[in-house]
Enzyme design. Structure first.
Site, PDB file in Angstrom:
ATOM      1  N   HIS A 218       0.295 -10.986  -2.658  1.00 21.97           N
ATOM      2  CA  HIS A 218      -0.378  -9.914  -3.416  1.00 21.97           C
ATOM      3  C   HIS A 218      -0.463 -10.270  -4.902  1.00 21.97           C
ATOM      4  O   HIS A 218      -1.450  -9.950  -5.570  1.00 21.97           O
ATOM      5  CB  HIS A 218       0.395  -8.596  -3.290  1.00 21.97           C
ATOM      6  CG  HIS A 218       0.062  -7.777  -2.080  1.00 21.97           C
ATOM      7  ND1 HIS A 218      -1.214  -7.336  -1.805  1.00 21.97           N
ATOM      8  CD2 HIS A 218       0.835  -7.290  -1.077  1.00 21.97           C
ATOM      9  CE1 HIS A 218      -1.205  -6.612  -0.689  1.00 21.97           C
ATOM     10  NE2 HIS A 218       0.024  -6.571  -0.215  1.00 21.97           N
TER      11      HIS A 218
ATOM     12  N   GLN B 233      -0.468  -3.143  -6.024  1.00 21.20           N
ATOM     13  CA  GLN B 233      -0.852  -2.126  -5.018  1.00 21.20           C
ATOM     14  C   GLN B 233      -0.829  -0.708  -5.599  1.00 21.20           C
ATOM     15  O   GLN B 233      -1.338   0.226  -4.978  1.00 21.20           O
ATOM     16  CB  GLN B 233       0.052  -2.211  -3.788  1.00 21.20           C
ATOM     17  CG  GLN B 233      -0.151  -3.493  -2.980  1.00 21.20           C
ATOM     18  CD  GLN B 233       0.753  -3.559  -1.785  1.00 21.20           C
ATOM     19  OE1 GLN B 233       1.910  -3.951  -1.907  1.00 21.20           O
ATOM     20  NE2 GLN B 233       0.257  -3.157  -0.633  1.00 21.20           N
TER      21      GLN B 233
ATOM     22  N   HIS C  58       4.434 -12.231   1.949  1.00 24.55           N
ATOM     23  CA  HIS C  58       3.337 -11.253   1.941  1.00 24.55           C
ATOM     24  C   HIS C  58       3.195 -10.643   0.535  1.00 24.55           C
ATOM     25  O   HIS C  58       2.089 -10.521   0.010  1.00 24.55           O
ATOM     26  CB  HIS C  58       3.644 -10.172   2.991  1.00 24.55           C
ATOM     27  CG  HIS C  58       2.675  -9.041   3.064  1.00 24.55           C
ATOM     28  ND1 HIS C  58       1.905  -8.790   4.181  1.00 24.55           N
ATOM     29  CD2 HIS C  58       2.345  -8.061   2.175  1.00 24.55           C
ATOM     30  CE1 HIS C  58       1.157  -7.723   3.965  1.00 24.55           C
ATOM     31  NE2 HIS C  58       1.409  -7.261   2.755  1.00 24.55           N
ATOM     32  N   GLU C  59       4.342 -10.290  -0.077  1.00 23.98           N
ATOM     33  CA  GLU C  59       4.289  -9.638  -1.401  1.00 23.98           C
ATOM     34  C   GLU C  59       3.896 -10.632  -2.496  1.00 23.98           C
ATOM     35  O   GLU C  59       3.147 -10.286  -3.409  1.00 23.98           O
ATOM     36  CB  GLU C  59       5.643  -8.991  -1.735  1.00 23.98           C
ATOM     37  CG  GLU C  59       6.130  -7.946  -0.739  1.00 23.98           C
ATOM     38  CD  GLU C  59       5.112  -6.877  -0.424  1.00 23.98           C
ATOM     39  OE1 GLU C  59       4.253  -6.579  -1.280  1.00 23.98           O
ATOM     40  OE2 GLU C  59       5.156  -6.344   0.711  1.00 23.98           O
TER      41      GLU C  59
ATOM     42  N   CYS D   7      -0.045  -3.718   6.093  1.00 24.10           N
ATOM     43  CA  CYS D   7      -0.158  -3.685   4.632  1.00 24.10           C
ATOM     44  C   CYS D   7      -0.470  -2.252   4.223  1.00 24.10           C
ATOM     45  O   CYS D   7      -1.367  -1.630   4.796  1.00 24.10           O
ATOM     46  CB  CYS D   7      -1.281  -4.627   4.173  1.00 24.10           C
ATOM     47  SG  CYS D   7      -1.465  -4.683   2.375  1.00 24.10           S
ATOM     48  N   LEU D   8       0.272  -1.761   3.226  1.00 24.24           N
ATOM     49  CA  LEU D   8       0.056  -0.378   2.787  1.00 24.24           C
ATOM     50  C   LEU D   8      -1.327  -0.213   2.162  1.00 24.24           C
ATOM     51  O   LEU D   8      -1.821   0.908   2.073  1.00 24.24           O
ATOM     52  CB  LEU D   8       1.154   0.041   1.806  1.00 24.24           C
ATOM     53  CG  LEU D   8       2.577   0.027   2.389  1.00 24.24           C
ATOM     54  CD1 LEU D   8       3.603   0.379   1.322  1.00 24.24           C
ATOM     55  CD2 LEU D   8       2.684   0.969   3.582  1.00 24.24           C
TER      56      LEU D   8
ATOM     57  N   GLY E 234       7.900  -3.209   1.770  1.00 27.20           N
ATOM     58  CA  GLY E 234       7.632  -3.975   0.558  1.00 27.20           C
ATOM     59  C   GLY E 234       6.502  -3.321  -0.220  1.00 27.20           C
ATOM     60  O   GLY E 234       5.764  -2.477   0.309  1.00 27.20           O
TER      61      GLY E 234
HETATM   62  O1  K1U Z   1       2.892  -5.080   0.957  1.00 27.35           O
HETATM   63  C1  K1U Z   1       2.709  -4.156   1.722  1.00 27.35           C
HETATM   64  O2  K1U Z   1       1.594  -3.730   1.890  1.00 27.35           O
HETATM   65  C2  K1U Z   1       3.878  -3.537   2.467  1.00 27.35           C
HETATM   66  C3  K1U Z   1       3.995  -4.031   3.884  1.00 27.35           C
HETATM   67  C4  K1U Z   1       4.970  -5.195   3.906  1.00 27.35           C
HETATM   68  C5  K1U Z   1       5.010  -6.045   5.133  1.00 27.35           C
HETATM   69  C6  K1U Z   1       5.046  -5.536   6.400  1.00 27.35           C
HETATM   70  C7  K1U Z   1       5.118  -6.368   7.505  1.00 27.35           C
HETATM   71  C8  K1U Z   1       5.162  -7.723   7.338  1.00 27.35           C
HETATM   72  C9  K1U Z   1       5.106  -8.231   6.069  1.00 27.35           C
HETATM   73  C10 K1U Z   1       5.053  -7.407   4.965  1.00 27.35           C
HETATM   74  C11 K1U Z   1       4.506  -2.874   4.736  1.00 27.35           C
HETATM   75  O3  K1U Z   1       5.568  -2.385   4.527  1.00 27.35           O
HETATM   76  S1  K1U Z   1       3.484  -2.302   6.015  1.00 27.35           S
HETATM   77  C12 K1U Z   1       4.466  -1.033   6.788  1.00 27.35           C
HETATM   78  C13 K1U Z   1       5.580  -1.560   7.623  1.00 27.35           C
HETATM   79  O4  K1U Z   1       5.644  -2.731   7.905  1.00 27.35           O
HETATM   80  C14 K1U Z   1       6.651  -0.650   8.103  1.00 27.35           C
HETATM   81  C15 K1U Z   1       6.570   0.702   7.933  1.00 27.35           C
HETATM   82  C16 K1U Z   1       7.601   1.518   8.390  1.00 27.35           C
HETATM   83  C17 K1U Z   1       8.681   0.991   9.018  1.00 27.35           C
HETATM   84  C18 K1U Z   1       8.764  -0.360   9.201  1.00 27.35           C
HETATM   85  C19 K1U Z   1       7.747  -1.193   8.761  1.00 27.35           C
HETATM   86 ZN    ZN Z   2       0.445  -5.722   1.618  1.00 27.51          ZN
END
Ligand code: K1U
Ligand code: ZN
Length: 171
Positions: free
Chosen positions: A141, A51, A137-138, A95-96, A46
């Site tokens: 944000h 972001q 989560h998004e 979270c990225l 996401g």
């Molecule tokens: O919003 C963000 O920062 C993105 C975030 C979204 C998210 C992840 C987990 C639970 C709720 C929301 C991410 O994508 S973090 C990276 C991640 O979860 C992932 C990366 C590679 C493969 C699978 C998952």
């Molecule tokens: Zn996030």
């Protein structure tokens, strides 16, 4: 398509409340493509516009199983949560904007969300599982909220301190 740099904690932009998207035009469609490219490259499931420094109520996501060949990108504009279930589920979130930190968060297990898609059409989805978690989560944000806000004050302050230190070290 272009990838964009990610805003990282403790950047104050992450606490900004984003403004509604008012017009869906070619620039917005290009921006949505760039957001998806940035999310896939990260990699993530996401990404909210804030972001990448754009305070607009818009997010992209793709929770397709990575073993699947097909991508299932979604572009969600001006989302509204119409209903959140009393039933809860716990998921280990990342979270990225807070790289390499993961923690369990409890949220409603199911949400119904109304949003506008990239063609300007109003849509409604009922989401559960990872899609429900990721949507919440998004959408957080867009309101300047982060998943660390659901942790104890002690844990949250520790994470903020660690990221503030490493931001200072990079100056
Ligand atoms: O919003 C963000 O920062 C993105 C975030 C979204 C998210 C992840 C987990 C639970 C709720 C929301 C991410 O994508 S973090 C990276 C991640 O979860 C992932 C990366 C590679 C493969 C699978 C998952
Ligand atoms: Zn996030």
């Amino acid at each position: 398509m272009t990838t964009m740099p990610l805003i990282i904690l403790p950047d104050p932009l992450l606490r900004k409340v984003s403004e509604p998207v008012e017009r869906i035009d070619d620039d917005l469609k290009k921006f949505a493509d760039d957001m998806l490219e940035t999310m896939y490259e990260a990699p993530g499931i996401g990404l909210a516009a804030i972001q990448v420094g754009v305070p607009r109520r818009m997010l992209v996501l793709d929770v397709a199983n990575k073993d699947e060949d097909e991508k299932r990108p979604m572009v969600v504009i001006n989302p509204q949560v119409l209903h959140a279930s009393d039933e809860r589920s716990v998921y280990e979130e990342g979270c990225l904007s807070i790289p390499d930190f993961y923690a369990e968060v409890e949220r409603p297990a199911m949400v119904r969300v109304r949003y506008t898609d990239l063609s300007g059409k109003e849509q409604e989805i009922e989401a559960d599982g990872l899609l429900a978690t990721c949507l919440q989560h998004e959408i957080d944000h867009l309101d300047g909220a982060l998943f660390i806000d659901y942790l104890s004050r002690l844990k949250r302050d520790r994470v903020i301190k660690k990221f503030s230190k490493s931001a200072k070290a990079k100056l």
